[in-house]
Design a protein around this motif. Structure first.
Motif, PDB file in Angstrom:
ATOM      1  N   SER A  90     -53.138   1.801  63.925  1.00 45.92           N
ATOM      2  CA  SER A  90     -52.296   2.763  64.642  1.00 45.92           C
ATOM      3  C   SER A  90     -51.264   3.414  63.732  1.00 45.92           C
ATOM      4  O   SER A  90     -50.816   4.534  63.992  1.00 45.92           O
ATOM      5  N   GLU A  91     -50.881   2.727  62.636  1.00 44.60           N
ATOM      6  CA  GLU A  91     -49.890   3.306  61.728  1.00 44.60           C
ATOM      7  C   GLU A  91     -50.430   4.541  61.012  1.00 44.60           C
ATOM      8  O   GLU A  91     -49.667   5.351  60.464  1.00 44.60           O
ATOM      9  N   THR A  92     -51.754   4.720  61.033  1.00 49.44           N
ATOM     10  CA  THR A  92     -52.345   5.880  60.376  1.00 49.44           C
ATOM     11  C   THR A  92     -52.744   6.969  61.373  1.00 49.44           C
ATOM     12  O   THR A  92     -53.369   7.960  60.982  1.00 49.44           O
ATOM     13  N   LYS A  93     -52.387   6.816  62.638  1.00 51.51           N
ATOM     14  CA  LYS A  93     -52.708   7.837  63.638  1.00 51.51           C
ATOM     15  C   LYS A  93     -52.084   9.172  63.211  1.00 51.51           C
ATOM     16  O   LYS A  93     -50.921   9.235  62.854  1.00 51.51           O
ATOM     17  N   GLY A  94     -52.883  10.211  63.225  1.00 51.29           N
ATOM     18  CA  GLY A  94     -52.431  11.519  62.763  1.00 51.29           C
ATOM     19  C   GLY A  94     -52.854  11.840  61.348  1.00 51.29           C
ATOM     20  O   GLY A  94     -52.650  12.966  60.877  1.00 51.29           O
ATOM     21  N   VAL A  95     -53.480  10.883  60.653  1.00 49.67           N
ATOM     22  CA  VAL A  95     -53.878  11.112  59.260  1.00 49.67           C
ATOM     23  C   VAL A  95     -54.924  12.219  59.148  1.00 49.67           C
ATOM     24  O   VAL A  95     -55.028  12.886  58.122  1.00 49.67           O
ATOM     25  N   PHE A  96     -55.677  12.437  60.243  1.00 51.03           N
ATOM     26  CA  PHE A  96     -56.706  13.467  60.215  1.00 51.03           C
ATOM     27  C   PHE A  96     -56.131  14.873  60.333  1.00 51.03           C
ATOM     28  O   PHE A  96     -56.818  15.852  60.064  1.00 51.03           O
ATOM     29  N   GLU A  97     -54.869  14.981  60.727  1.00 48.17           N
ATOM     30  CA  GLU A  97     -54.228  16.285  60.891  1.00 48.17           C
ATOM     31  C   GLU A  97     -53.206  16.586  59.808  1.00 48.17           C
ATOM     32  O   GLU A  97     -52.543  17.623  59.853  1.00 48.17           O
ATOM     33  N   LYS A  98     -53.055  15.699  58.841  1.00 52.21           N
ATOM     34  CA  LYS A  98     -52.052  15.868  57.799  1.00 52.21           C
ATOM     35  C   LYS A  98     -52.689  15.886  56.405  1.00 52.21           C
ATOM     36  O   LYS A  98     -53.710  15.237  56.167  1.00 52.21           O
ATOM     37  N   ILE A  99     -52.047  16.615  55.478  1.00 47.96           N
ATOM     38  CA  ILE A  99     -52.395  16.469  54.070  1.00 47.96           C
ATOM     39  C   ILE A  99     -51.743  15.185  53.573  1.00 47.96           C
ATOM     40  O   ILE A  99     -50.544  14.985  53.765  1.00 47.96           O
ATOM     41  N   THR A 100     -52.525  14.301  52.985  1.00 47.54           N
ATOM     42  CA  THR A 100     -51.952  13.109  52.364  1.00 47.54           C
ATOM     43  C   THR A 100     -51.795  13.358  50.873  1.00 47.54           C
ATOM     44  O   THR A 100     -52.486  14.204  50.299  1.00 47.54           O
ATOM     45  N   CYS A 101     -50.877  12.627  50.266  1.00 53.06           N
ATOM     46  CA  CYS A 101     -50.564  12.861  48.852  1.00 53.06           C
ATOM     47  C   CYS A 101     -50.271  11.538  48.169  1.00 53.06           C
ATOM     48  O   CYS A 101     -49.315  10.842  48.520  1.00 53.06           O
ATOM     49  N   ASN A 102     -51.095  11.186  47.210  1.00 44.66           N
ATOM     50  CA  ASN A 102     -50.890   9.961  46.442  1.00 44.66           C
ATOM     51  C   ASN A 102     -50.676  10.286  44.975  1.00 44.66           C
ATOM     52  O   ASN A 102     -51.521  10.905  44.335  1.00 44.66           O
ATOM     53  N   VAL A 103     -49.506   9.865  44.451  1.00 45.80           N
ATOM     54  CA  VAL A 103     -49.242   9.981  43.024  1.00 45.80           C
ATOM     55  C   VAL A 103     -49.867   8.754  42.368  1.00 45.80           C
ATOM     56  O   VAL A 103     -49.359   7.646  42.485  1.00 45.80           O
ATOM     57  N   GLY A 104     -50.996   8.962  41.697  1.00 50.39           N
ATOM     58  CA  GLY A 104     -51.796   7.837  41.227  1.00 50.39           C
ATOM     59  C   GLY A 104     -51.389   7.289  39.878  1.00 50.39           C
ATOM     60  O   GLY A 104     -51.317   6.074  39.687  1.00 50.39           O
ATOM     61  N   THR A 105     -51.109   8.157  38.920  1.00 48.23           N
ATOM     62  CA  THR A 105     -50.713   7.702  37.581  1.00 48.23           C
ATOM     63  C   THR A 105     -49.614   8.598  37.024  1.00 48.23           C
ATOM     64  O   THR A 105     -49.557   9.798  37.331  1.00 48.23           O
ATOM     65  N   ILE A 106     -48.748   8.005  36.202  1.00 44.83           N
ATOM     66  CA  ILE A 106     -47.712   8.739  35.470  1.00 44.83           C
ATOM     67  C   ILE A 106     -47.699   8.220  34.040  1.00 44.83           C
ATOM     68  O   ILE A 106     -47.582   7.016  33.812  1.00 44.83           O
ATOM     69  N   ASN A 107     -47.820   9.122  33.082  1.00 45.23           N
ATOM     70  CA  ASN A 107     -47.755   8.747  31.665  1.00 45.23           C
ATOM     71  C   ASN A 107     -46.862   9.741  30.937  1.00 45.23           C
ATOM     72  O   ASN A 107     -47.122  10.956  30.964  1.00 45.23           O
ATOM     73  N   GLY A 108     -45.797   9.228  30.308  1.00 44.40           N
ATOM     74  CA  GLY A 108     -44.904  10.145  29.625  1.00 44.40           C
ATOM     75  C   GLY A 108     -44.068   9.471  28.560  1.00 44.40           C
ATOM     76  O   GLY A 108     -43.817   8.270  28.605  1.00 44.40           O
TER      77      GLY A 108
END
Length: 417
Positions: free
Chosen positions: A257-275
């Protein structure tokens, strides 16, 4: 009309062969991005050949092999059964409670990398082809098995290559990707993967922020802007209201239930950072990899245009490069014959109502739809272990799905109209 019960009995009588096949597939490493499917391809080819099924092998990229096998009537309609032989990497071995290549059976589970995604489903597809061939089950059409090598890397050498080169075609397709027992996925969100490179000006760390331009600091500001895509209001097409409602109800019923609405939203995952190069040097470069998933109602181009507009406001030195998965949301109507054949036979096998839902990720299904081939996904899975440590799958689900594969193939290929 074929006898479903007799076919189901055949599956049950031969289930040990199925489980052994799955276990042996799990014992063969086929991690991607390494992308070497030489060993697992040789094993599958030998198993099919020993059971009287000819194979064609295609190598569009070194050590990435596609396997094609066919049974039935080539003059009738065609059904594609598709699965990938590659898996994600096992990661840190110390975090596994068992060997990821053991193929062990314990407490009703098959254990190992790829158990759920998707060697158990792949074993079921191979087994269904062999069972139908071995027992001379009459097929009015042709069942085509396509085993592809690089789904996990979003590569071009599997399904896209086979379709573009006209190696396979059909009136329907089933991919044995992981799903819940009663809910095949008939649609997927789109995907937008990109690499953000932020450039800075190096300087002595003791003088920051008075000298130089820190690429890491600018990248943090950029990430904050990128993540606002999740807040964008998206208006899905009206014809998808019912499917979206059913899919959200599925999440609730399956304790998500915590993911209800995931089909109507853009999700965004920052997967890696290298700097940066050292703590005492102002960072001159920072590279960030981002995975956005796109709902119905927006496109890849629209999403990227929004992100670039937001980044341009920061007045930073940056470039964006797409990689990996790139697609808009797509689906197959629940009324399509392949969807009906699979859903009806899930209901028959489990004696509970089944129905198709959306998937919050994306897959090779999008390529089939680009070629106007109706497609859905159904496979055995312990969903919370996919791509994680201690991946596993319930043995009884492997058998259940194989039973559905056998019945759905005969149903679809022999059904008139």
């Amino acid at each position: 009309m074929f006898d479903k019960e007799k076919l189901s009995v055949l599956v049950r009588e031969n289930q040990e062969e199925l489980i052994t096949l799955c276990s042996k597939l799990l014992q063969i490493p086929s991690e991607n991005p390494e992308g070497d499917t030489t060993e697992i391809t040789a094993f599958i080819e030998k198993y099919l050949n020993e059971n009287g099924i000819e194979t064609e092998i295609f190598e569009p990229d070194p050590k990435r092999f596609n396997i094609i096998a066919k049974i039935g009537n080539p003059n009738g309609k065609k059904l594609i059964y598709c699965g990938h032989s590659d898996t994600v990497p096992v990661g840190d071995l110390d975090k596994w409670d068992f060997s990821p290549f053991s193929g062990e059976i314990k407490d009703g589970y098959l254990l190992g990398r790829g158990a759920s995604d998707m060697k158990a489903g792949l074993a079921g597809l191979i087994f269904s082809l062999v069972l139908l061939k071995r027992h001379d089950v009459a097929l009015d059409g042709q069942l085509i098995l396509a085993v592809v090598p690089d789904e996990e890397s979003g590569g071009d050498y599997g399904v896209p290559w086979l379709l573009e080169n006209k190696v396979i075609t059909g009136e329907g397709c089933l991919i044995a990707e992981p799903s819940s027992e009663l809910n095949p996925t008939i649609g997927q969100k789109g995907s937008c993967w990109f690499k953000l490179t932020v450039n800075g000006v190096p300087g002595h760390g003791s003088l920051a922020p008075f000298v130089g331009t820190n690429a890491i600091v600018d990248a943090i500001r950029a990430i904050e802007k990128i993540r606002t895509v999740t807040d964008l209001p998206i208006q899905p097409p009206k014809e998808l209201e019912k499917l979206l409602a059913v899919s959200n109800q599925y999440l609730i019923e399956n304790e998500r239930s915590e993911t209800k609405g995931v089909f109507e939203k853009i999700t965004c995952n920052v997967g890696t950072i290298n700097g940066g190069t050292s703590s005492n040097v102002v960072a001159d470069k920072c590279v960030v990899q981002v995975d956005c998933r796109l709902p119905f109602g927006t496109t890849y181009d629209e999403t990227m245009a929004y992100i670039k507009k937001e980044l341009d406001q920061l007045e930073i030195d940056y470039t964006i490069e797409s990689f990996g998965f790139k697609s808009s949301a797509n689906y197959t109507p629940a009324e399509d014959p392949i969807c009906q054949a699979v859903v009806e036979n899930i209901t028959y096998t489990l004696e509970k109502p089944a129905y198709g839902v959306l998937q919050w990720a994306c897959s090779d299904a999008r390529h089939f739809r680009e070629f106007d081939i109706p497609v859905l996904q159904y496979g055995p899975a312990e969903l919370e272990t996919i791509h994680g440590f201690n991946e596993k799958v319930k043995v009884h689900q492997v058998v259940t799905c194989a039973n559905v594969y056998v019945l759905a193939a005969v149903d679809f290929l022999n059904r008139r109209g």
